[in-house]
Scaffold this active site. Structure first.
Site, PDB file in Angstrom:
ATOM      1  N   CYS A 194       0.824  -1.206   0.000  1.00 23.81           N
ATOM      2  CA  CYS A 194       0.000   0.000   0.000  1.00 23.81           C
ATOM      3  C   CYS A 194       0.860   1.260   0.000  1.00 23.81           C
ATOM      4  CB  CYS A 194      -0.980   0.011   1.178  1.00 23.81           C
ATOM      5  SG  CYS A 194      -0.283  -0.112   2.817  1.00 23.81           S
ATOM      6  N   CYS A 195       0.205   2.367  -0.353  1.00 22.64           N
ATOM      7  CA  CYS A 195       0.847   3.676  -0.408  1.00 22.64           C
ATOM      8  C   CYS A 195       1.948   3.672  -1.460  1.00 22.64           C
ATOM      9  CB  CYS A 195       1.357   4.052   0.980  1.00 22.64           C
ATOM     10  SG  CYS A 195       1.794   5.797   1.168  1.00 22.64           S
ATOM     11  N   ILE A 196       3.186   4.014  -1.094  1.00 24.74           N
ATOM     12  CA  ILE A 196       4.302   4.060  -2.036  1.00 24.74           C
ATOM     13  C   ILE A 196       4.927   2.682  -2.265  1.00 24.74           C
ATOM     14  CG2 ILE A 196       6.057   4.540  -0.260  1.00 24.74           C
ATOM     15  CD1 ILE A 196       5.891   6.107  -3.806  1.00 24.74           C
TER      16      ILE A 196
ATOM     17  N   PRO B 101       3.943  -0.092  -3.556  1.00 22.88           N
ATOM     18  CA  PRO B 101       3.810  -0.768  -4.857  1.00 22.88           C
ATOM     19  C   PRO B 101       4.969  -0.544  -5.822  1.00 22.88           C
ATOM     20  CG  PRO B 101       1.687   0.072  -4.181  1.00 22.88           C
ATOM     21  CD  PRO B 101       2.687   0.591  -3.182  1.00 22.88           C
TER      22      PRO B 101
END
Length: 264
Positions: free
Chosen positions: A172-174, A176
């Site tokens: 999640c968030c950055i 990936p």
């Protein structure tokens, strides 16, 4: 005051009797309860604090949703120095400080944490990576190098092991960007591709993901994208400026899909 100091000292001594930083058991759970019958999930952290480590709200939301899903969780982090230390009251680096990613991550894990070097896909059903700038600074060099980044060796190994074993990976968030760099052609989301008046301040990350050879899929903050072929599940989380409960719901959608894939 002497009485207060004595009380504090006794409590610190009691706390030190619990699990050491480098857990010696093959799969130390977050709490001291018996192993749960659900999926065995490895949670990979990158420090403690949004600007130089793991985003705490994201890690907590992942743990809450995994608990509700009946998962057995073991927490990991690499035993390496942080890229730098950020004073979270100022948002500026503290030039004189150094911290260790494993030691800092242990704060979130309540002390029960294992060196990432010991994580094997053979012992777990899924792996999840919360966000926070630590994913882009400590687990990789994305914050400095963008599409030309390198991923930490054990992070790359873990992603490839779970992928090769057909076991789901959640990010999640950055975070990936880690999958985008390591797993060629993977589908991920970091939310929307335009800033939309500041609602999506990190929208430019989508272009970097495409430059890495991955496919970016536009999703809302409460949604998760599932790459069925690669068994990779992603959600935007704090890539969006929104209320905390929306972040929590999106992470819940990601965790739910990861656990569903564990049963397939």
């Amino acid at each position: 005051m002497a009485a207060v100091r004595a009380l504090v000292a006794s409590r610190l001594r009691a706390a030190s009797a619990f699990a050491p930083l480098h857990a010696s058991t093959p799969r130390a759970a977050l709490h001291g309860s018996a192993p749960r019958p659900g999926a065995r999930v490895a949670l990979v952290l990158s420090g403690c604090g949004v600007y130089d480590g793991t985003e705490l709200h994201e890690a907590s939301a992942v743990l809450v949703h995994l608990s509700r899903g009946g998962a057995e969780v073991q927490i990991f982090a690499p035993d390496i120095p942080q890229m730098h230390v950020v004073d979270h009251t100022k948002g500026q680096p503290s030039e004189s400080e150094t911290r260790n990613v494993l030691t800092e991550s242990a704060r979130i894990a309540r002390g029960k944490i294992t060196d990432l070097a010991r994580l094997s896909a053979a012992n777990h059903d899924a792996a999840i990576f919360p966000g926070g700038f630590g994913a882009a600074k400590n687990l990789s060099t994305f914050a400095a190098d963008g599409k030309d980044c390198k991923v930490h060796g054990d992070v790359e190994r873990v992603l490839k092991e779970f992928h090769a074993a057909g076991k789901p990976i959640g990010l999640c968030c950055i975070a990936p960007v880690l999958a985008a760099k390591v797993l060629r052609g993977v589908e991920v989301t970091v939310g929307h591709e335009q800033e939309e008046g500041g609602r999506w301040p990190y929208a430019g990350t989508a272009e970097a993901i495409k430059a890495l050879g991955a496919k970016h899929c536009v999703k809302g903050v409460t949604e998760a994208h599932v790459d069925q072929k690669n068994k990779v599940v992603t959600t935007p989380a704090f890539m969006c400026e929104t209320e905390l409960h929306h972040i929590h719901d999106g992470i819940g959608a990601m965790v739910k899909k990861v656990l569903e894939l564990c049963r397939k």
